[in-house]
Design an enzyme around this catalytic site. Sequence first.
Site, PDB file in Angstrom:
ATOM      1  N   ILE A  14       0.846  -1.207   0.000  1.00 17.76           N
ATOM      2  CA  ILE A  14       0.000   0.000   0.000  1.00 17.76           C
ATOM      3  C   ILE A  14       0.878   1.252   0.000  1.00 17.76           C
ATOM      4  O   ILE A  14       0.608   2.216  -0.719  1.00 17.76           O
ATOM      5  CB  ILE A  14      -0.994  -0.013   1.190  1.00 17.76           C
ATOM      6  CG1 ILE A  14      -1.930  -1.221   1.044  1.00 17.76           C
ATOM      7  CG2 ILE A  14      -1.802   1.292   1.255  1.00 17.76           C
ATOM      8  CD1 ILE A  14      -2.877  -1.464   2.200  1.00 17.76           C
ATOM      9  N   SER A 118      -7.284  -0.285  10.268  1.00 17.99           N
ATOM     10  CA  SER A 118      -7.920  -1.437   9.640  1.00 17.99           C
ATOM     11  C   SER A 118      -9.344  -1.635  10.149  1.00 17.99           C
ATOM     12  O   SER A 118      -9.647  -1.317  11.308  1.00 17.99           O
ATOM     13  CB  SER A 118      -7.095  -2.681   9.967  1.00 17.99           C
ATOM     14  OG  SER A 118      -7.805  -3.842   9.656  1.00 17.99           O
ATOM     15  N   TYR A 142      -3.733  -8.486  16.088  1.00 13.89           N
ATOM     16  CA  TYR A 142      -3.410  -7.509  15.036  1.00 13.89           C
ATOM     17  C   TYR A 142      -4.365  -6.311  15.104  1.00 13.89           C
ATOM     18  O   TYR A 142      -3.954  -5.158  15.117  1.00 13.89           O
ATOM     19  CB  TYR A 142      -3.486  -8.193  13.659  1.00 13.89           C
ATOM     20  CG  TYR A 142      -3.607  -7.222  12.521  1.00 13.89           C
ATOM     21  CD1 TYR A 142      -2.501  -6.495  12.103  1.00 13.89           C
ATOM     22  CD2 TYR A 142      -4.834  -7.015  11.874  1.00 13.89           C
ATOM     23  CE1 TYR A 142      -2.621  -5.576  11.067  1.00 13.89           C
ATOM     24  CE2 TYR A 142      -4.952  -6.105  10.852  1.00 13.89           C
ATOM     25  CZ  TYR A 142      -3.838  -5.392  10.450  1.00 13.89           C
ATOM     26  OH  TYR A 142      -3.964  -4.482   9.438  1.00 13.89           O
ATOM     27  N   LYS A 146      -3.814  -2.081  16.110  1.00  8.86           N
ATOM     28  CA  LYS A 146      -4.272  -0.903  15.348  1.00  8.86           C
ATOM     29  C   LYS A 146      -5.085   0.009  16.266  1.00  8.86           C
ATOM     30  O   LYS A 146      -4.951   1.231  16.227  1.00  8.86           O
ATOM     31  CB  LYS A 146      -5.108  -1.347  14.142  1.00  8.86           C
ATOM     32  CG  LYS A 146      -4.302  -2.073  13.075  1.00  8.86           C
ATOM     33  CD  LYS A 146      -3.356  -1.119  12.354  1.00  8.86           C
ATOM     34  CE  LYS A 146      -2.494  -1.809  11.338  1.00  8.86           C
ATOM     35  NZ  LYS A 146      -1.539  -0.928  10.659  1.00  8.86           N
ATOM     36  N   ARG A 283     -12.166 -20.564   8.144  1.00  5.28           N
ATOM     37  CA  ARG A 283     -10.970 -20.055   8.837  1.00  5.28           C
ATOM     38  C   ARG A 283     -11.448 -19.398  10.137  1.00  5.28           C
ATOM     39  O   ARG A 283     -12.360 -18.568  10.101  1.00  5.28           O
ATOM     40  CB  ARG A 283     -10.272 -19.045   7.926  1.00  5.28           C
ATOM     41  CG  ARG A 283      -8.876 -18.686   8.342  1.00  5.28           C
ATOM     42  CD  ARG A 283      -8.211 -17.799   7.306  1.00  5.28           C
ATOM     43  NE  ARG A 283      -8.881 -16.501   7.142  1.00  5.28           N
ATOM     44  CZ  ARG A 283      -8.422 -15.515   6.373  1.00  5.28           C
ATOM     45  NH1 ARG A 283      -7.309 -15.690   5.676  1.00  5.28           N
ATOM     46  NH2 ARG A 283      -9.064 -14.381   6.285  1.00  5.28           N
TER      47      ARG A 283
HETATM   48  N1  UFG Z   1      -9.754 -16.679   1.821  1.00  7.98           N
HETATM   49  C1  UFG Z   1      -9.893 -17.925   1.257  1.00  7.98           C
HETATM   50  N2  UFG Z   1      -8.758 -18.579   0.892  1.00  7.98           N
HETATM   51  C2  UFG Z   1      -7.498 -18.074   1.079  1.00  7.98           C
HETATM   52  C3  UFG Z   1      -7.372 -16.790   1.659  1.00  7.98           C
HETATM   53  C4  UFG Z   1      -8.531 -16.129   2.015  1.00  7.98           C
HETATM   54  O1  UFG Z   1     -10.999 -18.438   1.085  1.00  7.98           O
HETATM   55  O2  UFG Z   1      -6.512 -18.753   0.747  1.00  7.98           O
HETATM   56  C5  UFG Z   1     -10.959 -15.951   2.191  1.00  7.98           C
HETATM   57  C6  UFG Z   1     -11.037 -15.593   3.655  1.00  7.98           C
HETATM   58  O3  UFG Z   1     -11.543 -16.648   4.408  1.00  7.98           O
HETATM   59  C7  UFG Z   1     -11.920 -14.362   3.625  1.00  7.98           C
HETATM   60  C8  UFG Z   1     -11.584 -13.702   2.272  1.00  7.98           C
HETATM   61  O4  UFG Z   1     -10.978 -14.724   1.494  1.00  7.98           O
HETATM   62  O5  UFG Z   1     -13.246 -14.751   3.631  1.00  7.98           O
HETATM   63  C9  UFG Z   1     -10.636 -12.538   2.385  1.00  7.98           C
HETATM   64  O6  UFG Z   1      -9.531 -12.965   3.146  1.00  7.98           O
HETATM   65  P1  UFG Z   1      -8.206 -12.103   3.312  1.00  7.98           P
HETATM   66  O7  UFG Z   1      -7.264 -12.902   4.171  1.00  7.98           O
HETATM   67  O8  UFG Z   1      -7.707 -11.667   1.992  1.00  7.98           O
HETATM   68  O9  UFG Z   1      -8.712 -10.809   4.051  1.00  7.98           O
HETATM   69  P2  UFG Z   1      -9.487 -10.630   5.433  1.00  7.98           P
HETATM   70  O10 UFG Z   1     -10.868 -10.193   5.079  1.00  7.98           O
HETATM   71  O11 UFG Z   1      -9.373 -11.800   6.301  1.00  7.98           O
HETATM   72  O12 UFG Z   1      -8.648  -9.501   6.140  1.00  7.98           O
HETATM   73  C10 UFG Z   1      -8.288  -8.320   5.511  1.00  7.98           C
HETATM   74  C11 UFG Z   1      -6.896  -7.908   5.934  1.00  7.98           C
HETATM   75  C12 UFG Z   1      -6.871  -7.602   7.402  1.00  7.98           C
HETATM   76  C13 UFG Z   1      -7.931  -6.620   7.739  1.00  7.98           C
HETATM   77  C14 UFG Z   1      -9.270  -7.067   7.240  1.00  7.98           C
HETATM   78  C15 UFG Z   1     -10.275  -6.011   7.492  1.00  7.98           C
HETATM   79  O13 UFG Z   1      -5.978  -8.940   5.650  1.00  7.98           O
HETATM   80  O14 UFG Z   1      -5.628  -7.041   7.715  1.00  7.98           O
HETATM   81  O15 UFG Z   1      -9.203  -7.347   5.861  1.00  7.98           O
HETATM   82  O16 UFG Z   1     -11.361  -6.109   6.683  1.00  7.98           O
HETATM   83  F1  UFG Z   1      -8.015  -6.471   9.069  1.00  7.98           F
END
Ligand code: UFG
Length: 322
Positions: A14, A118, A142, A146, A283
């Site tokens: 970012i 975040s 985490y 923040k 997850r």
């Molecule tokens: N997901 C999968 N497979 C993967 C990775 C992710 O199905 O291999 C899913 C997750 O379960 C979730 C979605 O894709 O439903 C998005 O997952 P991310 O890990 O990309 O993002 P998150 O929504 O978990 O979290 C992100 C940032 C955090 C922040 C959050 C706030 O990584 O730092 O958004 O909305 F806090």
Amino acid sequence: MNKKILVIGGAGYIGSHVQKQLLDEGFEVVVFDDLSSGDIVNVLDGATFIKGNILDEALLNDVMKQGFDGVVHLAAKKAVGESMIHPEVYAKNNIIGAINILNAMANNNIKYIVFSSSAAVYGMPLYTPIDEKHPIRPINYYGYTKRAIEENMEWFDKLGKIKYISLRYFNAVGYHKDGCIRGKERNPQNLMPIIMEAATEKREGFSIFGNDYDTEDGTCVRDYIHVSDLAKAHSLALKNLFQNNNSYAINLGTGVGTSVKEIVDATEKVIGKKLNYSYAERRPGDPAKLTADATKAKEILGWKPEYTDVSEIISTVWNLEI
Ligand code: UFG
């Protein structure tokens, strides 16, 4: 704009987009980054680079002695899962690192900071879309770091040292459309870079975590916001601080929810081939749906996302691969 900005964490994913936005708008940019997850190729022509870590108080102080009109702080550890196993690493890098920055700002009379916060500060959503009045109850360490930093900024503000804008990002995705930022995250943990690694056969495949959520297709819904739109909000936030001298916490999202399955389907269309994936267990800690109410960003900053089509966002990532 003829102002000098210290972009801490400016070589990261970012941060590099923020750097690009500020350079394009004529700011003088100094990037401070330890390159632990950032990449030197992300330091763009026109920016000055200082290699350093935010735990190095003396160096931070020395750098800030140069004088800056504002600081953008994006240097942080950001793997949610890891933060629950190694809180000590997150306490040190995120909380102590940020306090070092605030202290160095106070010592050097630098008043304005834009902070990379975040949606994780909200924890499990009690309602969606989430506005800034939603209760703050982080459910992972985490997210807590923040919030702890926001609380310190609130105190430093009350005590007359700083004014801040804390930008609470939802899910940042995409790359600059011109392809000028090419540094990839190493060992990515987020959905989009993981899908791209599968698309380019850097990994065999990937899992969709859960298909039994209470959503239309059973997979989690998130608010995916293009990183260039995020970056633009940082320059607007800086300009707002210079003009109005007020502190705020502001959500940054599009307000539109997209499911994991929709992202996967859209990616297959963009890249023109099938991806290798399977469904796996949920997850831990994943809310079914997380979307932003970004009304405040519009009202205070005059910000609105330019990218609203997820296929277009995915194309900005895929274009780097082809
Ligand atoms: N997901 C999968 N497979 C993967 C990775 C992710 O199905 O291999 C899913 C997750 O379960 C979730 C979605 O894709 O439903 C998005 O997952 P991310 O890990 O990309 O993002 P998150 O929504 O978990 O979290 C992100 C940032 C955090 C922040 C959050 C706030 O990584 O730092 O958004 O909305 F806090």
